[in-house]
Design an enzyme around this catalytic site. Structure first.
Site, PDB file in Angstrom:
ATOM      1  N   LYS A 175      -3.439  -0.102   9.587  1.00 53.08           N
ATOM      2  CA  LYS A 175      -4.669  -0.264   8.808  1.00 53.08           C
ATOM      3  C   LYS A 175      -4.423  -1.266   7.685  1.00 53.08           C
ATOM      4  CE  LYS A 175      -6.644   1.670   5.270  1.00 53.08           C
ATOM      5  NZ  LYS A 175      -7.403   0.509   4.715  1.00 53.08           N
ATOM      6  N   GLU A 250       6.307   2.812  -0.458  1.00 55.24           N
ATOM      7  CA  GLU A 250       6.764   1.732  -1.347  1.00 55.24           C
ATOM      8  C   GLU A 250       5.621   1.494  -2.310  1.00 55.24           C
ATOM      9  OE1 GLU A 250       6.961  -1.337  -3.254  1.00 55.24           O
ATOM     10  OE2 GLU A 250       6.804  -2.542  -1.436  1.00 55.24           O
ATOM     11  N   CYS A 284       4.485  -5.947  -6.762  1.00 54.52           N
ATOM     12  CA  CYS A 284       5.068  -4.715  -7.290  1.00 54.52           C
ATOM     13  C   CYS A 284       6.461  -4.961  -7.844  1.00 54.52           C
ATOM     14  CB  CYS A 284       5.107  -3.651  -6.203  1.00 54.52           C
ATOM     15  SG  CYS A 284       5.969  -4.166  -4.712  1.00 54.52           S
ATOM     16  N   GLU A 383       1.252  -0.433 -14.849  1.00 57.97           N
ATOM     17  CA  GLU A 383       1.353  -1.596 -13.980  1.00 57.97           C
ATOM     18  C   GLU A 383       0.085  -2.434 -14.090  1.00 57.97           C
ATOM     19  OE1 GLU A 383       3.047  -2.575  -9.556  1.00 57.97           O
ATOM     20  OE2 GLU A 383       1.718  -0.856  -9.752  1.00 57.97           O
TER      21      GLU A 383
END
Length: 491
Positions: A175, A250, A284, A383
């Site tokens: 997906k 992750e 990231c 973040e």
């Protein structure tokens, strides 16, 4: 640009009937594709296709040499369609075309070639401690993998999941992120003609809360691999865990880039810029917290700010562009929400801090540097996921390690020093899954890539992928005829 299929099942494109997915070019804010997402019934069909193919065994039971040949043909097919896929991906993501064509697509093809090579070098364990037996360990494919790709680097990271899952004989349902499904969908179409049996690689497009949730919770899914945000990762892992499905996550990062006073100044400067501003800052693994030792702080920050102001923001199709637009309006607003207010004495804007100049449309954000007084600042703890760095001085090495590890994340860390003893101390003291010493981002696909704490669970990479996408089966065989006890002979 034509809209993608809602699903690819048994190698064929299938339309959906779910909610609308609208795909926007972030450089123009124009809609470039619109289609109905894959509803639950299509997810069922995709999983059933993958399951039937797995049980039939025409891929699972194929020889290593046969799977290697197909994986390499998948890589060749990606290479043959590289310009087309890069063009689609550039329009969808806003990542500079040159970075996609010369980086992500090269990596996507390389993922298939790497795992073709890897499975050809696999070895088995053999135990002989019991004198009358040989015990060896087989690795067998898990079954059907649900693979959920991120929106920031779909081609490189989505293809990594597919290549690693199928290399060991699994079937999968991929997906893509609903924000940018176009390039990855085209890549999956391209590899269907490389010799994959129908049903080995299926795809469903749709929202995370709808299509993605149906996929993760499906009883026909044996394992789940997700790359994306930490909050979403927790939801997915909870759903997978409820059914005891193994999951690798992750997730996010807020990585420290430590620049000691004896670093190679120019290399560290180049590395810091690459670490935060490549891929439009949407990484990231970005070195988003730049920690500089006080003795060189003023000089380094002056050079860092000067270079950041010269980074070229522009049309992602312009070869001179170094940073394109952010991926979506929602994400642009998210990044903009971290810009400190004028007069904020604890967080001072040194560069950028707003919309890039010269653009009336598109999600263009200036390369931004903010000097902070404390690592406890929201800017250092959350973040941001954009071309947005914080900078802060430190005095002792211990101060640097304390600041680096003062985070709920632990994905990567960076350290710059000419002193090998200092580098060895840094790689030991920084609490993160990957440490880059005197270099910006480098990925050896043999090595595990995964994070500590809220940066994830498990890892991707050669041996890590083998451990995740296969099950161990211990087999014991007598070396010679056995003298077994004869129960029931005395009655």
């Amino acid at each position: 640009m034509t809209s993608p299929a809602a699903a690819i099942i048994d190698g064929e494109n299938v339309s959906g009937s779910g909610g609308p997915i609208v795909v926007v070019d972030p450089s123009t804010e124009e809609t470039i594709a619109e289609f109905a997402e894959a509803e639950t019934a299509l997810v069922d069909r995709a999983v059933a296709s993958a399951r039937a193919t797995f049980e039939r065994g025409d891929w699972r039971a194929a020889s290593v040499e046969q799977r290697q040949a197909v994986l390499r043909r998948c890589a060749d097919a990606i290479d043959a369609h590289a310009d087309e896929i890069a063009d689609i991906e550039c329009a969808n993501t806003g990542i500079p075309y040159a970075q996609i064509r010369n980086g992500q697509i090269v990596r996507a093809a390389g993922n298939f070639r790497f795992f073709a090579d890897y499975i050809g070098q696999a070895t088995a364990e053999l135990y002989e401690q019991e004198p009358n037996y040989l015990t060896y360990v087989r690795r067998e494919p898990v079954g059907v993998a649900a693979l959920i790709a991120p929106w920031n680097s779909p081609l490189a990271l989505g293809s990594m999941k597919v290549a690693s899952a199928i290399a060991f004989g699994n079937s999968c349902v991929l997906k893509p992120a609903e924000q940018d499904p176009l390039g990855l969908t085209r890549l999956v179409e391209v590899i269907q003609g490389a010799g994959l049996p129908p049903g080995v690689v299926n795809l469903v497009n749709g929202g995370g809360a709808t299509t993605g949730d149906a996929l993760v919770r499906h009883a026909g899914i044996d394992c789940v691999s997700f790359t994306g945000g930490t909050r979403t990762g927790k939801i997915i892992m909870t759903a997978a865990g409820a059914a005891l499905k193994p999951a690798v996550m992750e997730l996010g990062g807020k990585s420290a880039n430590i620049i000691f006073d004896d670093a190679d100044f120019e290399a560290a400067l180049d590395g810091a810029l690459i670490g935060i501003f490549s891929n439009n800052g949407q990484q990231c693994l970005a070195g988003s917290r730049v920690l500089v030792q006080r003795g060189i702080y003023d000089r380094f920050i002056e050079a860092f700010v000067d270079r950041a102001k010269k980074v070229r923001v522009g049309d992602p199709r312009d070869p001179a562009t170094e940073i394109g637009p952010l991926a979506t309006r929602r994400h642009y607003d998210h990044v903009m929400g971290f810009v400190p207010a004028p007069g904020d004495k604890s967080a001072r804007i040194l560069a950028g801090g707003g919309r890039a100049h010269g653009f009336d449309r598109g999600f263009y954000f200036q390369p931004t540097i903010v000097e902070v007084d404390s690592n406890a600042q929201r800017l250092c703890q959350e973040e941001i996921f954009g071309p947005f760095a914080t900078v802060m001085p430190f005095d002792s090495d211990e101060d640097a390690y304390a600041a680096a590890n003062d985070s709920r994340f632990g994905l990567v860390g960076y350290a710059w020093s000419r002193d090998i003893a200092r580098i060895m101390a840094a790689q030991e003291r920084i609490s993160a899954g990957t440490i880059w010493c005197n270099t910006p981002m480098i990925r050896d696909l043999r090595a595990p890539f995964g994070g500590y704490r809220e940066s994830g669970v498990g890892a991707e990479g050669g041996r890590a992928a083998e451990a995740f996408y296969t099950r161990q089966k211990a087999v014991s065989i007598p070396r010679r005829p056995l003298n077994l006890r004869k129960l029931g002979m005395n009655g």
